[in-house]
Design a protein around this motif. Structure first.
Motif, PDB file in Angstrom:
ATOM      1  N   ILE A 527       0.837  -1.199   0.000  1.00  0.00           N
ATOM      2  CA  ILE A 527       0.000   0.000   0.000  1.00  0.00           C
ATOM      3  C   ILE A 527       0.869   1.244   0.000  1.00  0.00           C
ATOM      4  O   ILE A 527       0.680   2.166  -0.814  1.00  0.00           O
ATOM      5  CB  ILE A 527      -0.954   0.001   1.219  1.00  0.00           C
ATOM      6  N   ASP A 528       1.854   1.279   0.898  1.00  0.00           N
ATOM      7  CA  ASP A 528       2.743   2.444   0.978  1.00  0.00           C
ATOM      8  C   ASP A 528       3.563   2.594  -0.298  1.00  0.00           C
ATOM      9  O   ASP A 528       3.824   3.714  -0.751  1.00  0.00           O
ATOM     10  CB  ASP A 528       3.672   2.315   2.184  1.00  0.00           C
ATOM     11  N   GLU A 529       3.947   1.473  -0.880  1.00  0.00           N
ATOM     12  CA  GLU A 529       4.726   1.517  -2.124  1.00  0.00           C
ATOM     13  C   GLU A 529       3.907   2.128  -3.263  1.00  0.00           C
ATOM     14  O   GLU A 529       4.410   2.955  -4.039  1.00  0.00           O
ATOM     15  CB  GLU A 529       5.177   0.100  -2.500  1.00  0.00           C
ATOM     16  N   VAL A 530       2.643   1.725  -3.357  1.00  0.00           N
ATOM     17  CA  VAL A 530       1.777   2.259  -4.416  1.00  0.00           C
ATOM     18  C   VAL A 530       1.521   3.754  -4.193  1.00  0.00           C
ATOM     19  O   VAL A 530       1.552   4.548  -5.146  1.00  0.00           O
ATOM     20  CB  VAL A 530       0.434   1.493  -4.459  1.00  0.00           C
ATOM     21  N   ASP A 544      -7.628  13.302   1.699  1.00  0.00           N
ATOM     22  CA  ASP A 544      -7.433  13.465   3.137  1.00  0.00           C
ATOM     23  C   ASP A 544      -8.086  12.305   3.877  1.00  0.00           C
ATOM     24  O   ASP A 544      -9.190  11.872   3.533  1.00  0.00           O
ATOM     25  CB  ASP A 544      -8.047  14.789   3.606  1.00  0.00           C
ATOM     26  N   GLY A 545      -7.395  11.806   4.883  1.00  0.00           N
ATOM     27  CA  GLY A 545      -7.952  10.716   5.688  1.00  0.00           C
ATOM     28  C   GLY A 545      -7.685   9.344   5.130  1.00  0.00           C
ATOM     29  O   GLY A 545      -8.120   8.339   5.709  1.00  0.00           O
ATOM     30  N   PHE A 546      -6.939   9.283   3.995  1.00  0.00           N
ATOM     31  CA  PHE A 546      -6.680   7.986   3.366  1.00  0.00           C
ATOM     32  C   PHE A 546      -6.037   7.001   4.339  1.00  0.00           C
ATOM     33  O   PHE A 546      -6.395   5.818   4.373  1.00  0.00           O
ATOM     34  CB  PHE A 546      -5.784   8.177   2.135  1.00  0.00           C
ATOM     35  N   HIS A 547      -5.089   7.476   5.136  1.00  0.00           N
ATOM     36  CA  HIS A 547      -4.346   6.567   6.016  1.00  0.00           C
ATOM     37  C   HIS A 547      -5.204   6.033   7.160  1.00  0.00           C
ATOM     38  O   HIS A 547      -4.805   5.088   7.846  1.00  0.00           O
ATOM     39  CB  HIS A 547      -3.102   7.274   6.545  1.00  0.00           C
ATOM     40  N   ASP A 548      -6.397   6.628   7.342  1.00  0.00           N
ATOM     41  CA  ASP A 548      -7.317   6.122   8.364  1.00  0.00           C
ATOM     42  C   ASP A 548      -8.312   5.114   7.794  1.00  0.00           C
ATOM     43  O   ASP A 548      -9.111   4.544   8.538  1.00  0.00           O
ATOM     44  CB  ASP A 548      -8.086   7.288   9.003  1.00  0.00           C
ATOM     45  N   PHE A 549      -8.263   4.922   6.472  1.00  0.00           N
ATOM     46  CA  PHE A 549      -9.181   3.972   5.836  1.00  0.00           C
ATOM     47  C   PHE A 549      -8.865   2.552   6.293  1.00  0.00           C
ATOM     48  O   PHE A 549      -7.730   2.232   6.685  1.00  0.00           O
ATOM     49  CB  PHE A 549      -9.032   4.005   4.313  1.00  0.00           C
ATOM     50  N   SER A 550      -9.863   1.684   6.198  1.00  0.00           N
ATOM     51  CA  SER A 550      -9.623   0.257   6.378  1.00  0.00           C
ATOM     52  C   SER A 550      -8.800  -0.249   5.199  1.00  0.00           C
ATOM     53  O   SER A 550      -8.719   0.412   4.147  1.00  0.00           O
ATOM     54  CB  SER A 550     -10.947  -0.507   6.441  1.00  0.00           C
ATOM     55  N   THR A 556      -9.526  -0.258  -2.505  1.00  0.00           N
ATOM     56  CA  THR A 556     -10.537   0.275  -3.434  1.00  0.00           C
ATOM     57  C   THR A 556     -10.130   1.649  -3.947  1.00  0.00           C
ATOM     58  O   THR A 556     -10.238   1.940  -5.155  1.00  0.00           O
ATOM     59  CB  THR A 556     -11.905   0.362  -2.729  1.00  0.00           C
ATOM     60  N   ALA A 557      -9.639   2.497  -3.054  1.00  0.00           N
ATOM     61  CA  ALA A 557      -9.249   3.859  -3.439  1.00  0.00           C
ATOM     62  C   ALA A 557      -8.058   3.842  -4.388  1.00  0.00           C
ATOM     63  O   ALA A 557      -8.032   4.568  -5.399  1.00  0.00           O
ATOM     64  CB  ALA A 557      -8.922   4.668  -2.191  1.00  0.00           C
TER      65      ALA A 557
END
Length: 703
Positions: A527-530, A544-550, A556-557
């Protein structure tokens, strides 16, 4: 019975079901009334004739026509008062009139007049493609075709607005609802039923008309520039060695790809010869010298044309024609010679260059022949848009011009194929009329022609996203018809293949990530690589808030961002040539992306936006390489990636009247707004368009 044939007037939408017996009128009227929660008018004649049959076993006669008409009118008027916005009439007096004429060869004048006067917003002419059902009152099934033809002709003869409805009852209902909803929208916009039918026949969706009128009335939102894209700030800067490596990478991997070259080539060369056309129209050859005209009009373009006239690739052909036409040509004054040279160049009886497509005009003079842009594009196609000794070249043309292209290509294709050992497959498409846009007056009223008909105009090159969408290719090279130069094919091919190699490498990485994200199990550090890849390589940041997503929502995002068509755009340093430039842009949702922006899209009254525009270092020469398939080898629907809230308002003059029109989001502007985008600096050598005929005097177009 009240003997009244006058129709009750009302603001409701009246739809008449019209057609021969046993064609589904009653079923559809009932279905539509139920769907729109309103009234429908049954067929009075059915109950009237059934009672007559049951009482005396007598069938319908000519004497029943007026009583039926009176009863039908009364029934319709009663239901009109009860209807909610719509009224659906199973039948009407026009049906009674037709039956009277068909079966009795006579129609009472009162019935005839009333049938003509009764107005409906639309007639649905029900087709005979449904089974005929027998009952006590119906005639025989034979001869339905001829009866249907009579019904149709009656609508035509009486100028009634109608649409034929075919198919089973479910399909008819679906079609009818769509048409009625669009008709309602048309009425709300002030269009008549005839206007609506013209729009429907033209093929422009009503929702598009609504949006166009809104833009023309209220304007188009201006682009919100964040900053100019520059080298190291959005634009990649490759060395010659970099280009060679990327071109080699493309060559090593292209054998498994479907390649196509896409060349927008619609329209005539009118603008290319505009200043010469103005000269012919305004110059008085009997009483004025050309020098006097140039001084009077301050026409520097004409002066340049005349000074360089002998260098044009068409000079010898026109000069030869002049001497053949006028035996005393040598005795003429220089001013008269030049006038007639230009006159023959533009005359429809001779060369007619301003009315021909640019693609087939003489552009370059070689030692052995004169080359057209079409020939140069074929030569280029064999060099960089070919694999496995085969290439594909697609022209978007005006339908009336296709024969010009075919004849030009027929004369040169075999020779080029033999020299290059590459088979060239040519295809054509036209701009879809459904992408045309409505013209309006300065007061935003629909513009009409001399016959009172609505005026539509081509929607601009943004309409070509549909043509591009129809191609079956993995990679598409895009280049304008007039952006060709003389010689230097090797250099042009190197840079074009360099862009293709950049695209291919980027696409492979994107596909790898998408396949990995599809896997049931993977290292979550992916995920971090992408995210880092999107930021560093595609200049795309997460919401904003992406890192709080499940984890599921992150996947999906990221897939939503990655799974898009990709374009690599060549950018040249800005040296004053016209053309859109690369910018960082903020959309209505606050997201920032790289876009190609025209100056007309920018709010020049805003000093901040004006300064950002002035800070641009590059512009777009329309040098694109596109990947239009996804990681599953499926074609993208490119129309899903258009920013439909952009476009251009253009002003025209029609028959002396100023008018406005809307042009669709440009092909490389809003039409590709939601693509993954990479900007690469390319040399000025790659950009040498011929906007006016004088551009042919530039070094890139001379030997």
């Amino acid at each position: 019975m009240e003997k009244n044939l006058k129709q009750q007037q009302s603001a409701i939408v009246k739809i008449a079901l019209f057609g021969p017996e046993s064609t589904g009128k009653t079923t559809l009227a009932r279905q539509l009334a139920e769907y729109y929660k309103t009234e429908w008018v049954p067929e009075f004649a059915r109950d009237y004739l059934q009672e007559k049959w049951e009482a005396s076993h007598q069938i319908c006669t000519i004497d029943d026509m007026l009583p039926i008409a009176y009863g039908q009118t009364k029934l319709e008027n009663e239901r009109t008062l009860l209807a909610n916005k719509y009224l659906f009439c199973d039948t009407n007096l026009m049906v009674t009139k037709v039956f009277s004429e068909v079966y009795y060869n006579y129609c009472d004048p009162m019935l005839d007049e009333a049938a003509r006067k009764h107005e409906y917003d639309l007639f649905f002419l029900t087709d005979i493609d449904v089974p005929w059902e027998k009952d006590d009152l119906r005639d025989k099934a034979e001869g339905r075709e001829s009866v249907f033809a009579v019904f149709k002709q009656s609508l035509i003869d009486n100028n009634k607005p109608f649409i034929i409805l075919s198919g089973d009852k479910e399909l008819r209902l679906k079609k009818a609802i769509t048409i009625i909803d669009d008709l309602t929208s048309a009425r709300e916009l002030g269009f008549s039923s005839d206007d609506f039918l013209y729009i429907l026949k033209y093929g422009v969706p009503m929702k598009n008309i609504q949006k166009q009128l809104n833009f023309l009335k209220n304007g188009i939102p201006r682009t919100d520039l964040v900053s100019a894209a520059t080298v190291s700030n959005g634009i990649l800067n490759f060395s010659e060695k970099d280009f060679q490596e990327k071109a080699s990478f493309f060559d090593a991997n292209k054998s498994g790809l479907k390649l196509n070259k896409f060349v927008p080539a619609s329209g005539a060369a009118t603008r290319m010869f505009k200043f010469l056309t103005e000269f012919i129209n305004e110059f008085d050859v009997e009483n004025e010298s050309i020098n006097a005209y140039i001084n009077r009009k301050k026409d520097n373009e004409l002066s340049i044309f005349l000074v360089g006239m002998e260098k044009f690739p068409f000079f010898e052909a026109v000069d030869k024609q002049l001497r053949a036409e006028f035996t005393d040509f040598e005795d003429w004054d220089r001013s008269v010679k030049n006038y007639y040279f230009i006159k023959l160049l533009l005359s429809s009886d001779y060369f007619d260059f301003a009315n021909k497509p640019k693609g087939i005009l003489p552009f370059h003079k070689y030692k052995t022949h004169i080359a057209t842009p079409v020939e140069e594009h074929l030569q280029e196609c064999t060099r960089y848009s070919s694999a496995n000794n085969s290439s594909h070249l697609h022209f978007t043309v005006s339908e009336s011009h296709q024969k010009y292209f075919e004849d030009t290509i027929d004369a040169i294709k075999t020779k080029i194929e033999k020299e290059s050992a590459v088979a060239i497959n040519i295809s054509y498409s036209y701009q879809n009329k459904s992408t045309d846009t409505l013209a309006v007056t300065k007061k935003n009223k629909p513009l009409r022609d001399e016959n009172g008909q609505l005026v539509f105009r081509p929607g601009g090159h943004g309409a070509l996203i549909e043509n591009l969408n129809s191609l079956d290719a993995d990679m598409v090279f895009i280049k304008n018809i007039d952006n060709v130069i003389q010689n230097n094919l090797d250099k042009i091919s190197l840079y074009k293949k360099g862009l293709a190699g950049t695209l291919l490498a980027m696409q492979q990485q994107v596909f790898n990530y998408l396949n990995a994200l599809d896997a049931t199990a993977f290292d979550t550090t992916l995920i971090d690589e992408v995210v880092l890849f999107l930021k560093d390589k595609l200049n795309s940041t997460q919401k904003d808030g992406f890192h709080d997503f499940s984890l599921e929502n992150k996947i999906t995002a990221l897939k939503a961002v990655l799974n898009r068509p990709i374009r690599v755009c060549g950018m040249v340093k800005n040296e004053g040539e016209p053309g859109g430039g690369p910018f960082w842009v903020r959309d209505s949702q606050g997201a920032i992306s790289m876009q190609i922006v025209e100056s007309s899209q920018v709010d020049l009254a805003n000093e901040n936006q004006k300064e950002i525009l002035k800070a641009a270092t590059h512009f777009n020469p329309v040098d694109l390489v596109c990947g239009i398939k996804n990681y599953k080898n499926e074609k993208f629907d490119l129309t899903q990636f258009v920013d439909h809230n952009t476009g251009f308002i253009v002003e025209k003059n029609t028959r002396g009247e100023n008018s406005k029109g809307y042009e669709l989001p440009g092909l490389w502007n809003g039409a590709m707004a939601n693509w993954l985008t990479v900007f690469v600096q390319v040399p000025l050598l790659t950009f040498n368009p011929v906007k006016t005929v004088n551009d042919l005097l530039k070094p890139a177009h001379q030997t």
